[in-house]
Motif scaffolding. Structure first.
Motif: not given
Lengths: 598, 334, 319
Positions: A514-515, A470, A517
């Motif tokens: 952040t995080g 992540a 995808y």
């Protein structure tokens, strides 16, 4: 860890003894007891229903390598946990208990029928069934459903689960969750109305054609406010289904027993065949396989496929107990398009041509254990998939032997040509990220490294641990700073539509710091627009048309390189009845339907 | 050990220096250099010599790895999936795919040449083990001499630190450390970083063993007459340390360093086995064994070969190390 | 003191280095859909923003007095000894430690008995029959033993005895759940681990024994006309035990290192494997717990050895 400080010795014999023992093992490749298997036949549960039965009783024994992320329905994100939670948690609607692709259809569960959709797709109304009860016999009300869903708003405590309902119902995040709710009944969320105990109305600020899919996830389960223990709810979720949690010991397993307050008449979905359901954890995949083959357990809960040794033993000696299941997972490589030289489409296309797909397939376990070669991102079971192969991958990989070598040579020539157009005729250096808790990803990255080396693209494999992904692949700035241009990864749908599979991966508005995808940082107006168009559609077939266009566009832009539609080898015990692979649950058996022969 | 050895103690340690080429008979009367005695003893110890020969061979293999592989194998990272049964991922040939083309067979699923990977793995193993031993010896000698020579609170502090390090859960610590350290460090990247980390960490946890011995030796040497004599003659601290003490420490340190290398090899392999070693695709023996965990039932050769490589290497070093120790330390318990 | 330093160092490593390398423990907690607000909540709850020493103090405090984790209205009380909650599973760490402890203790105790009996016997016999074939064979095996990596012998024993011959089943069961299964699942790990250590003990025993047999008091004892068995059993062995015990103290302390590899190879749910999993998950509270346990192991092992000294050597008893 210290050097020896003991005495002098005269030593010869020891080594010989050891070497002798080694040779004894080396001599044979392992063939053991050959008990007659009585399985229902190879692929019996992918072609239809294996051992269809309505017989009740017995204990259904799951074994698993990995613990549940949570038993709290609002906090689960593991696919197997979603499938499993239907033993003790019901939703308004759920996936049809039918084999294969037919399972993607939504059918009423707690509700009497699917939603009445009005107001241009912005209002969803459900009426609850009669006779639905909690494990203490009290009726399940529309307020319980609303309270359960509200828990997702308590982001700090009820973490881990998918946030779709929250994002769709309250995109601005005005509601703060039931624990900070000042109203007396803790039901302050405006977007859900409960005019009476049997009716629940959802009011969406903006239409979303997949809203019912989101309600079918465990996050849509009811929770009785008086039984809610916040973050500790995971240890003893209060059951609305045919089984209740008798015990759950993290790292060890769980035992579910019949919920005698559950009435079969109130539940059209669950046959509730076994008397007891157990989950045992064992962190060694080989041991898990051995125990399954021995017959001590019935199903590998996470259904991520048998290990190398178990697989070959099962296929060679007990083929009738094996299903070659098609999961909805796609294995692919992400291109970070902000990292040079992958900002240039030709450098990306060079990778498409130079990649040896068959090598990637073999290294992950071959056509049965790894899957079919993929040419687009969408899994085959999702509306919008079609055979689209602009890089001629299927044509190349369908050849064998010398022909294959020639085809690869031709593809490499094309790769060289793309490299020239990219301004890097001699190739370039790049880094590829692979998660080391996924040994197959590391191996696949090495395979890619070997293949791309042939055209002068020098890859370096950067292992990261899954826990930090992540903060590495999920952070565009880190990817750029550390010059990580490629990411070896895989993805499965949260729910079986284009939105549920690939919106977070490719919609430009989903790029996060952040995080993240959307690793490729694709922000293409056409793709974004197609998503908007698809979301407004309540007809899955029409939405599918848009997803198809997106799907083609991804490969044309060469921002993600899919290479496998995943398959795996799954063990089905001879005791197991009513087993079938459900596309809605990523190819796992529909656990709520299983039974056992006593 | 070319430095003159000042041995005037009551023991049989000879007065030096003595011409190496001196007549053996004469020498036996007049006393031989420590080195000569040691060499004679070592020559008589067949097993130690065999161990030494294997060690030498391994070093040569590691140094000339590219040449050996180009003659007898395939590049270590080259895939040969045509040797693999695609359905099961195991080598098509029996005995792990051993053939005249692939001397030690091929790796499951990717078909890499096991022979080449063993040869290249020797490089990593020996490199890390040697360098870590050097780190440990340097640190251990420095701190051991300081502690032994200066005594007092300096000695107390250093000794406490050594005790603590010895009692540390080292392996756990090292994997923790490796797992949190970033991949790029001090301008190095890739395998270089890991090798540097492995060397420094293994070396760091190894120095107290050397330190203890050196400290003990220094303590006893400090009181010897010749040191006292030098001191009373007004020799400086530096002179005493480097001219009087260190040369006499060479023997025990050498013994210890030789015995440390096999331990370091095992540690490096253990770390690789646990995934904290050099990064793939760089070949390392521990990594190969860890890969074999999933396939040993179908393809035991892939487990046995790297296992044997570690075993033979460590055994050879132990045999040789034992021999050297016995040769240098005549009073050693036999 | 030692415990404190070990803990503080572990703490520092896992708090400072990840920050420096740019990863965030709070991120571990939130899962697939991370959300700034959720991350902030977790940071507060775990007080991750406090300076290192403050966090360390809270941790120590929790160990002895228990600790409350507060986040708004939700307060979780963690009773003493509080090792906190796992970053990954959010389960309390203490029960995980108490679950894993018996496994490692079973492993250590069984292996220890085996290697002491095996190693010391082999050493004594070798010393007494110095130079014979037995001596050579025993010392050869001993040297092979120390040169074999445990994960290799482990895999090999699994391949031979569990897979090929199917003699033992290695699915671990607690001793109270199923004693037979417990024994069966541990027998291979015991032997493997003992083999490694027995080698060192055999060599040490042999050396010490040889030295002692040359001492004056043994000669005196023999001269008195005592039977050889008494000479060895009463007199020689007594002195031999002292260095063995010293080594035992060190080894038992460091055994957790060996347990990491043994447990990983044999899939035993003990402290070693817990540690490896926790480390790869960067699960600080669990790592801390295991490290503390390991340090405690060392302290206890030394205590036991000190007590045994007293048994073996009367002088220590008086002193």
């Amino acid at each position: 860890m210290k050097p020896l400080r003991s005495s002098r010795s005269r030593r010869i014999a020891g080594a010989a003894v050891v070497v002798g023992a080694l040779m004894a093992t080396a001599a044979c490749g392992g063939n053991k007891d050959d008990d007659k298997s009585e399985g229902a036949g190879f692929n019996a549960a992918t072609k239809g229903i294996a051992n269809a039965s309505t017989k009740t009783g017995g204990t259904l024994k799951f074994i698993n390598k990995q613990d549940f992320d949570s038993l709290d329905p609002q906090r689960q994100y593991y696919g197997f946990a979603w499938d499993f939670s239907r033993f003790y948690a019901r939703q308004l609607v759920t996936y049809a208990p039918k084999p294969g692709k037919a399972s993607n259809e939504l059918v009423p569960d707690l509700a009497t029928s699917n939603a009445k959709i009005t107001d241009g797709g912005k209002t969803y109304t459900y009426t609850l069934r009669d006779g639905i009860t909690w494990e203490d016999g009290s009726p399940i009300t529309s307020q319980d459903v609303k309270y359960g869903i509200e828990r997702i708003w308590a982001k700090d405590l009820i973490s881990g689960g998918p946030a779709y309902l929250r994002q769709v119902l309250d995109p601005d995040g005005k509601y703060k969750g039931p624990y900070k709710d000042k109203s007396k009944d803790k039901l302050g969320l405006k977007a859900i109305e409960t005019p009476d105990a049997k009716t629940i109305i959802f009011r969406l600020p903006k239409p979303n054609g997949d809203f019912e899919q989101m309600l079918a996830m465990p996050t849509g389960s009811p929770v009785k406010a008086s039984k809610d223990k916040g973050a500790q709810y995971t240890n003893q979720p209060f059951s609305s289904g045919p089984y209740k949690v008798q015990s759950y010991k993290p790292g060890k397993g769980a035992v579910l027993v019949r919920n005698d307050k559950w009435k079969k008449a109130s539940d059209p979905i669950r046959p509730a065949l076994p008397d007891k359901v157990t989950v045992t954890l064992n962190s060694n995949l080989d041991a898990v396989d051995e125990l399954l083959i021995k017959g001590d357990y019935d199903v590998f809960l996470s259904a991520t496929g048998m290990g190398q040794a178990g697989r070959s033993e099962a296929l060679k000696q007990h083929k009738d107990n094996v299903d070659n299941i098609e999961t909805s997972f796609v294995r692919y490589v992400d291109f970070a398009t902000k990292v040079k030289p992958f900002d240039n489409v030709h450098c990306r296309k060079a990778v498409f041509y130079a990649t040896d797909y068959t090598s990637l397939q073999t290294i992950r376990g071959g056509p049965q254990a790894a899957g079919d070669i993929a040419t687009t991102m969408l899994p085959k079971s999702i509306a919008g998939w079609d055979e689209y192969d602009p890089y001629g991958v299927i044509e190349r990989t369908s050849k064998t032997g010398k022909k294959y070598k020639e085809a690869m040579a031709a593809a490499r020539a094309k790769a060289k040509d793309e490299l020239k157009q990219c301004g890097k005729p001699d190739g370039f250096s790049a880094n590829i990220v692979a998660r080391n808790d996924q040994p197959n990803e590391v191996k696949a990255a090495e395979a890619l490294q070997a293949a791309l080396g042939e055209v002068g693209i020098k890859l370096q494999v950067e292992n990261i641990d899954g826990a930090s992904s992540a903060s590495i692949t999920g952070s565009p700035s880190v990817m750029k700073k550390r010059n990580l241009g490629l990411s070896m990864t895989g993805w499965g749908p949260d729910f079986p539509t284009g939105q549920g599979f690939e919106q977070p991966l490719i919609d430009g508005r989903f790029i996060q710091q952040t995080g993240n995808y959307n690793v490729s940082e694709t922000n293409d107006p056409t793709i974004n627009g197609l998503f908007d168009k698809a979301l407004k559609e309540t007809d899955p077939a029409k939405a599918g048309e848009s997803y198809k266009e997106i799907n083609h566009k991804i490969v044309d832009l060469a921002v993600q390189m899919p290479f496998l539609y995943e398959k795996n080898i799954t063990w089905r015990s001879s005791r197991l009845t009513n087993a079938f692979s459900s596309a809605a649950y990523n190819g796992r058996y529909d656990y709520s339907q299983l039974g056992v022969v006593k | 050990m070319t430095a003159p050895v000042h041995g005037t103690s009551t023991d049989a340690e000879p007065a030096a220096p003595v011409d190496v080429a001196a007549d053996v008979v004469k020498a036996s009367v007049e006393g031989r250099s420590l080195r000569q005695i040691a060499w004679m003893r070592l020559k008589r110890d067949k097993l130690a010599l065999a161990g030494g020969a294997v060690v030498l061979l391994l070093v040569l293999v590691a140094v000339f790895a590219p040449l050996i592989v180009s003659l007898l194998g395939h590049p270590p990272n080259e895939f040969h999936q045509e040797e693999i049964d695609p359905l099961f991922g195991t080598p098509k040939g029996s005995w792990g795919g051993i053939s005249s083309d692939f001397l030690f067979g091929v790796e499951p699923s990717n078909g890499r040449d096991v022979f080449s990977r063993i040869v290249y793995g020797a490089r990593i193993s020996l490199l890390v083990a040697f360098l870590a031993a050097v780190v440990a010896v340097v640190l251990g000698t420095v701190f051991g001499v300081i502690a032994g020579y200066f005594g007092g609170w300096v000695d107390t502090v250093i000794s406490r630190v050594m005790d603590m390090l010895l009692a540390f859960p080292q392996l756990l610590f090292i994997i923790s450390l490796v797992s949190v350290l970033p991949n790029d460090l001090l301008g190095l990247s890739g395998s270089g970083v890991r090798i540097a980390i492995l060397v420094s960490v293994i070396g760091f946890f190894g120095w107290p063993y050397v330190g203890r011995i050196v400290r003990g030796q220094t303590l006893s040497l400090r009181e010897k007459e010749y040191v006292e004599a030098a001191r009373s003659l007004g020799a400086g601290r530096r002179y005493i340390l480097f001219r009087e003490l260190l040369p006499n420490l060479v023997a025990p340190i050498t013994v210890y360093a030789t015995l440390m290398i096999p331990t370091n090899i095992l540690t490096e392999a253990a770390l690789s086995f646990l995934g904290a070693g050099v990064k793939p695709p760089t070949a390392s023996w521990g990594q190969m064994l860890s890969d074999a965990v999933g396939t040993y039932k179908d393809d035991p050769m892939f487990m046995i070969i790297p296992g044997l490589a570690i075993f033979i290497t460590v055994l050879a070093f132990n045999l040789f190390g034992d021999g050297v120790r016995d040769a240098l330390d005549p009073k050693g318990t036999r | 003191m030692m415990l404190l330093v070990v803990t503080l160092t572990t703490f520092a490593i896992f708090f400072m280095i990840p920050k420096w390398a740019g990863s965030d423990p709070a991120l571990l907690f939130v899962g697939k859909q991370s959300d700034p607000e959720a991350i902030e909540g977790i940071r507060q709850k775990l007080s991750l923003d406090d300076p290192l020493l403050v966090q360390f103090w809270h941790f120590i405090e929790g160990l002895f007095a228990g600790r409350d984790y507060a986040n708004g209205n939700d307060v979780t009380h963690c009773p003493a000894p509080c090792f906190g909650y796992s970053f990954r599973t959010e389960q309390a760490v203490w029960p995980q430690l108490t679950d894993a402890m018996p496994v490692t203790l079973s492993l250590a105790a069984g292996a220890c008995v085996l290697w002491l009996v095996g190693g010391v016997t082999a050493g004594v016999v070798s010393a007494l029959r110095r130079g014979t074939l037995w001596d050579r064979a025993a010392m050869g095996v001993a040297l092979a033993g120390v040169s074999l990596p445990i994960y290799f012998t482990g895999l090999l024993s699994l391949a031979i005895f569990s897979y090929q011959l199917n003699w033992v089943d290695v699915d671990y069961q607690g001793i109270t759940d199923d004693p037979a299964m417990w024994f069966q699942s541990l027998i291979l790990p015991w032997i493997t681990l003992a083999f490694l250590y027995a080698a060192t003990y055999a060599r040490l025993t042999r050396a010490t024994m040889l030295e002692i047999m040359g001492e004056d008091y043994i000669r005196t004892a023999r001269a008195k006309g005592l039977r050889e068995r008494v000479v060895i059993g009463r007199h020689a062995m007594r002195s031999t035990w002292t260095p063995i015990l010293t080594l035992l103290g060190l080894d038992l302390g460091a055994l957790l290192g060996g347990a990491v590899l043994t447990e990983s190879t044999y899939n035993l749910p003990g402290l070693g494997r817990l540690a490896v999993t926790a480390i790869s998950n960067k699960d600080l509270p669990v790592i801390l717990g295991v490290t503390l346990m390991a340090a405690l192991f060392i302290v206890v092992a030394n205590l036991i050895v000190d007590l045994l000294y007293a048994v073996v050597d009367p002088r220590v008893r008086l002193g």
